[in-house]
Design a protein around this motif. Structure first.
Motif, short mmCIF file in Angstrom:
data_model
loop_
_atom_site.label_atom_id
_atom_site.label_comp_id
_atom_site.label_asym_id
_atom_site.label_seq_id
_atom_site.Cartn_x
_atom_site.Cartn_y
_atom_site.Cartn_z
N UNK A 146 0.84 -1.20 0.00
CA UNK A 146 0.00 0.00 0.00
C UNK A 146 0.88 1.26 0.00
N UNK A 147 1.85 1.27 0.92
CA UNK A 147 2.73 2.44 1.04
C UNK A 147 3.46 2.69 -0.27
N UNK A 148 3.96 1.62 -0.89
CA UNK A 148 4.69 1.77 -2.13
C UNK A 148 3.82 2.39 -3.20
N UNK A 149 2.60 1.91 -3.29
CA UNK A 149 1.67 2.41 -4.28
C UNK A 149 1.37 3.89 -4.03
N UNK A 150 1.06 4.19 -2.76
CA UNK A 150 0.73 5.58 -2.41
C UNK A 150 1.93 6.49 -2.68
N UNK A 151 3.14 5.99 -2.37
CA UNK A 151 4.33 6.83 -2.56
C UNK A 151 4.48 7.24 -4.02
N UNK A 152 4.31 6.27 -4.93
CA UNK A 152 4.46 6.60 -6.34
C UNK A 152 3.35 7.56 -6.78
N UNK A 153 2.10 7.27 -6.35
CA UNK A 153 0.99 8.14 -6.73
C UNK A 153 1.18 9.54 -6.17
N UNK A 182 6.73 6.74 -18.02
CA UNK A 182 7.98 6.22 -17.48
C UNK A 182 7.73 5.13 -16.46
N UNK A 183 6.79 5.41 -15.52
CA UNK A 183 6.51 4.44 -14.46
C UNK A 183 5.93 3.16 -15.05
N UNK A 184 4.97 3.32 -15.96
CA UNK A 184 4.31 2.15 -16.54
C UNK A 184 5.28 1.30 -17.35
N UNK A 185 6.11 1.96 -18.17
CA UNK A 185 7.03 1.19 -18.99
C UNK A 185 8.06 0.44 -18.15
N UNK A 186 8.57 1.12 -17.11
CA UNK A 186 9.53 0.43 -16.24
C UNK A 186 8.86 -0.78 -15.59
N UNK A 202 10.52 0.54 -5.86
CA UNK A 202 9.66 1.71 -5.68
C UNK A 202 10.51 2.97 -5.49
N UNK A 203 11.59 2.84 -4.72
CA UNK A 203 12.49 3.98 -4.56
C UNK A 203 13.06 4.38 -5.91
N UNK A 204 13.39 3.38 -6.73
CA UNK A 204 13.92 3.67 -8.06
C UNK A 204 12.86 4.39 -8.90
N UNK A 205 11.61 3.91 -8.83
CA UNK A 205 10.55 4.56 -9.60
C UNK A 205 10.41 6.02 -9.21
N UNK A 279 16.71 1.90 -12.25
CA UNK A 279 17.14 3.28 -12.50
C UNK A 279 17.64 3.46 -13.93
N UNK A 280 18.44 2.49 -14.37
CA UNK A 280 19.00 2.58 -15.73
C UNK A 280 17.89 2.62 -16.77
N UNK A 281 16.94 1.68 -16.63
CA UNK A 281 15.81 1.65 -17.55
C UNK A 281 15.08 2.98 -17.51
N UNK A 282 14.85 3.46 -16.28
CA UNK A 282 14.07 4.67 -16.10
C UNK A 282 14.73 5.89 -16.73
N UNK A 283 16.06 5.99 -16.61
CA UNK A 283 16.75 7.16 -17.16
C UNK A 283 16.59 7.19 -18.68
N UNK A 284 16.73 6.02 -19.29
CA UNK A 284 16.59 5.95 -20.75
C UNK A 284 15.15 6.29 -21.15
N UNK A 285 14.20 5.64 -20.48
CA UNK A 285 12.79 5.87 -20.82
C UNK A 285 12.40 7.32 -20.52
N UNK A 286 12.92 7.84 -19.39
CA UNK A 286 12.58 9.21 -18.99
C UNK A 286 13.11 10.24 -19.97
N UNK A 287 14.32 10.01 -20.50
CA UNK A 287 14.87 10.93 -21.48
C UNK A 287 14.02 10.93 -22.74
N UNK A 288 13.64 9.73 -23.16
CA UNK A 288 12.79 9.61 -24.33
C UNK A 288 11.48 10.37 -24.12
#
Lengths: 325, 539
Positions: A146-153, A182-186, A202-205, A279-288
């Protein structure tokens, strides 16, 4: 003085600045492709499901290291599967003498977890030293989920609120679509390859959210600046210009971030590997996403063109009078 | 923007100096730091459990047990109060979360309510307007019944007190393990977090806190055995307790109200029985316990009494002579280890309720050391990569940016040391990532300077404009990341928190280090150049 000792030399400006790539030409296929990718990610999460780690699923994780020599995983598997704790997962962890043992959440509630773990440790104690034990009971795992979900939202909402406050609603909408992407693709990639999804993911997201919005804000700032500078320029052309002007920064920052993350991924140890991968995935996806989603969306939504001081004051005045009413 | 007043230069340099001084102890061993003169800062960043090894246990109290205990106590107290006032009753029963008292004469109800009100205890504070009682005594629906029910705040206070008492008891028990660096804190209403650094095996710790260790001495029913009572009916005030040993009866019929409780123990030590050489526990009562026990044994010579631990009968010896000295011996199926443990538990007092481990994260010291080594290696290699890329891309100004990064890293460490946060493995990742993000500020500035140069501005004007224009963007991007980090901190637990702390501090220091310090360096550099000879900007 000391400053005279520092060699004076120019940096290597590797980026061709007159490229003017026609990003906005690809806005339709890029947007459609991104939306498709988001839908596929959702479908992957629903069908394959996320491979929750101990944090979110409950159960136990025991890292063992052999006292000498390589670990005999098949012998260990035979030994532990005979204990009657359901499906026991055993895998090599980093080096041939480290193994990771995972127990499912044992039926019988909170009190049933500890005895199972103790049994595994007792059975293996002749050949192995315990390096790490993580046990998460049913109550805590559902709370953490629950906390993880709320944190991202909450992270998403806070960012969008900030972008809205600093820019216009169109920018905020662009940001929320880009960030959700970004979140969904990761998450989708994690589901596809069944990578372990736990608290550190979740911290990475959340960090990805921060990094990606960084990119989006840089581009947005430039768009706003250009809107003031070129009052008559066609919007798509202006957006394209803004993306191109910030492209050298986007790419250079991306390269340094990726360099650091690759180093963390390779040398940072097994424990935080999944975090670094996310994180690596996210940086690439986030830049895109900041190049191909946030800015192009503005081309469809349109933006306020008059950013002169008087107009801004007028907007502020109507805002305050509305707030008073 | 490139003009610095003398005060500003001094302040900036002073800040750096203080940061260096605060961060310095982290680069030396504990012994070296201890030998430094007293005026130097010596505080080091404590390592998290994942780096130094140790146990993290989250315990949950059994709330139902606390409620059940309370209801039992209330029943006994109500019974006593009504008897004292000579108000007749036909029964007092526990129904779920309330006590139902059936009076013999319905007309005595008001008097009975008044009498039972004496059992109430005020809680909260009258000044704050939160005053009230822990229980409510009201008339029941049927004639001649009274309902005694705990109130919501009463229940909360009860659970809160039980948690506080548990923490004290655990503290006393754990101190017997030798190390005193453990922290035991409350989490939420009914949870307790134990952090125990440097523990190799958690088995002892878990065994020590796993038992409530409630010791009671009971009177055994003089004639009826447990089997007989089961077949007929259990006499009022008596209860069946299971036995703990293979020899002797499986169940005992005991008076529920104990004669003496473990609270009255003054001391308990492990020992050996002289005759059987069996591990035993020698105990001594305090004054009131000794008196109660003395009186009881004097009146019951020749009859058995039962020693009960956590509702299981350890033994039921026959009283041969009155025990007036207040000391005795408990035998059971102990070995040396378990008698040692029980002695510690008895000395430390009993827990109000059973604690269950709902989360455990234990890291062995070898893994912690490996993690530090891995983190250091990855940090150094990542750092070298960043320095290489920055200098390659930005030349002399790239060198300034790297100095800024170094200041950033040191200031982050300094602030973390100052606020006393712990360094965890995700924290190291946050630190390294913070460097990557701090470099973004410099990238923004330098790219901007290049852009301004391309438009044909003079070097100084370009540098000035670069800093000025990029600053808005930097502030915006840092603030959004800050929002993320703060949310991680508020909502996160354990690993997320450590990461969020370093990330937050990293963001705060990056504006100072990557913008102010770098700008100062550039202004120094400009001043060092011969007047009017700056044709190119080494960026």
């Amino acid at each position: 003085m000391l400053m005279k000792l520092i060699p004076v030399f120019k940096g290597f400006d590797f980026f061709p600045h007159d490229l003017n790539l026609p990003f906005m030409k690809f806005k339709a296929p890029a947007l459609i492709g991104s939306i498709l990718a988001m839908l596929i990610s959702i479908a992957l999460c629903l069908t394959f499901g996320l491979n929750y780690g101990v944090d979110f699923k409950g159960g136990s994780l025991i890292e063992l290291q052999t006292k000498s020599g390589n670990a005999d995983i098949s012998a260990l598997r035979e030994k532990l599967n005979g204990l009657g704790f359901g499906n026991v997962q055993i895998q090599e962890f980093g080096t041939p003498n480290d193994v990771l043992v995972r127990l499912e959440e044992q039926p019988g509630g909170e009190t049933a977890q500890q005895p199972a773990v103790q049994k595994v440790i007792d059975v293996t104690s002749a050949d192995y030293v315990q390096r790490r034990v993580e046990v998460v009971g049913p109550a805590v795992s559902s709370e953490l989920r629950m906390t993880g979900f709320i944190a991202v939202a909450a992270g998403l909402l806070a960012i969008v609120a900030y972008v809205w406050f600093r820019f216009e609603w169109q920018f905020a909408l662009g940001a929320i679509v880009a960030l959700s992407h970004d979140v969904l693709l990761t998450a989708g990639i994690f589901a596809l390859f069944q990578l372990e999804f736990d608290l550190s993911t979740v911290a990475a997201l959340l960090t990805i959210l921060g990094y990606s919005v960084n990119d989006t804000v840089v581009v947005s700032d430039r768009i706003r600046e250009n809107l003031r500078k070129f009052k008559k320029m066609e919007l798509n052309q202006l957006l394209n210009l803004s993306i191109n002007e910030t492209l050298s920064r986007t790419i250079l920052t991306g390269i340094t971030a990726i360099a650091v993350l690759v180093s963390l991924y390779i040398f940072g140890g097994e424990v935080i590997r999944s975090f670094n991968l996310a994180m690596l995935l996210g940086v690439v996806i986030g830049t895109y996403s900041s190049i191909f989603i946030a800015a192009p969306l503005l081309g469809y939504l349109g933006v306020k063109r008059d950013w002169s001081d008087t107009a801004a004051k007028a907007v502020a005045a109507t805002k305050t009078s509305r707030a008073k009413a | 923007m490139l003009q610095f007043t003398r005060t500003k230069i001094i302040l900036t340099l002073l800040t750096c100096l203080v940061g260096f001084a605060l961060a310095m102890p982290n680069f030396f061993s504990k012994e070296t730091v201890a030998s430094w003169p007293s005026f130097m800062p010596k505080k080091q960043l404590p390592l998290g459990l994942d780096l130094q090894g140790g146990a993290h246990l989250l315990l949950a109290m059994d709330q139902d047990e606390i409620k059940k205990d309370w209801m039992n106590n209330l029943r006994d107290e109500s019974r006593k109060l009504l008897r004292d006032a000579k108000i007749g009753f036909t029964g007092i029963g526990i129904q779920g979360t309330q006590l139902v008292v059936k009076l013999a004469k319905p007309e005595e109800r008001d008097a009975a309510i008044k009498q039972l009100d004496k059992a109430r205890q005020s809680i909260g504070s009258a000044v704050l307007g939160t005053g009230g009682y822990d229980i409510a005594v009201t008339a029941g629906n049927d004639d001649g019944t009274i309902i005694v029910k705990p109130t919501e705040p009463g229940l909360r206070a009860r659970i809160s007190n039980a948690a506080a008492a548990s923490i004290e008891t655990i503290n006393r028990r754990v101190n017997n393990l030798g190390t005193s660096e453990s922290t035991i804190v409350r989490q939420g209403t009914d949870r307790i977090l134990i952090q125990f650094p440097g523990l190799k095996d958690t088995k002892d710790l878990k065994a020590l806190i796993g038992e409530t260790a409630k010791l009671t001495f009971h009177e055994v029913h003089p004639s009826l055995s447990a089997e007989e009572a089961k077949q007929t009916s259990i006499p009022a005030g008596y209860k069946i307790y299971p036995g703990d040993r293979s020899e002797g009866p499986a169940e005992y019929l005991l008076r529920e109200q104990p004669v003496v409780q473990g609270d009255d123990l003054a001391d308990a030590q492990p020992g050996f029985d002289n005759r059987t050489n069996e591990a035993v526990i020698n105990f001594r009562f305090n004054q009131s316990g000794a008196r109660k026990f003395g009186n009881f044994t004097k009146d019951n010579v020749g009859k058995p009494f039962a020693i009960v631990l956590d509702n299981k009968v350890l033994s039921a010896p026959v009283i041969r002579e009155p025990i007036l000295g207040g000391s005795g011996q408990i035998s059971g199926s102990f070995n040396v280890e378990s008698s040692n443990r029980l002695a510690v538990q008895l000395r430390s007092g009993s827990l109000p309720a059973k604690l269950t481990i709902v989360e455990e994260r234990t890291v062995g010291p070898s893994l912690g050391a490996d993690s530090i080594a891995d983190g250091k290696r990855a940090g150094i290699i990542g750092g070298i990569a960043v320095i290489f890329l920055t200098i390659l891309a930005y030349g002399t100004f790239g060198i300034f940016a790297c100095v800024g990064l170094l200041v950033h890293l040191i200031m982050t460490l300094a602030l973390m040391t100052l606020i006393g946060s712990t360094l965890t493995l995700p924290g190291i990742a946050g630190l390294v990532l913070g460097v990557a993000m701090a470099v973004d500020a410099n990238v923004l500035i330098y790219e901007r300077i290049r852009e301004e140069l391309r438009t044909g501005k003079t070097p100084i004007a370009s540098i000035d404009a670069g800093f000025q224009r990029a600053f808005v963007t930097i502030a915006d991007s840092q603030l959004t990341t800050l929002a993320c980090a703060l949310i991680m901190f508020w909502l996160g637990s354990g690993p997320i928190r450590g990461f969020a702390v370093t990330l937050t501090i990293g963001i705060l220091t990056s504006i100072f280090a990557s913008v102010t310090v770098v700008r100062l360096l550039i202004s120094f550099w400009l001043k060092a150049q011969p007047k009017g000879r700056i044709q190119t900007v080494p960026v």
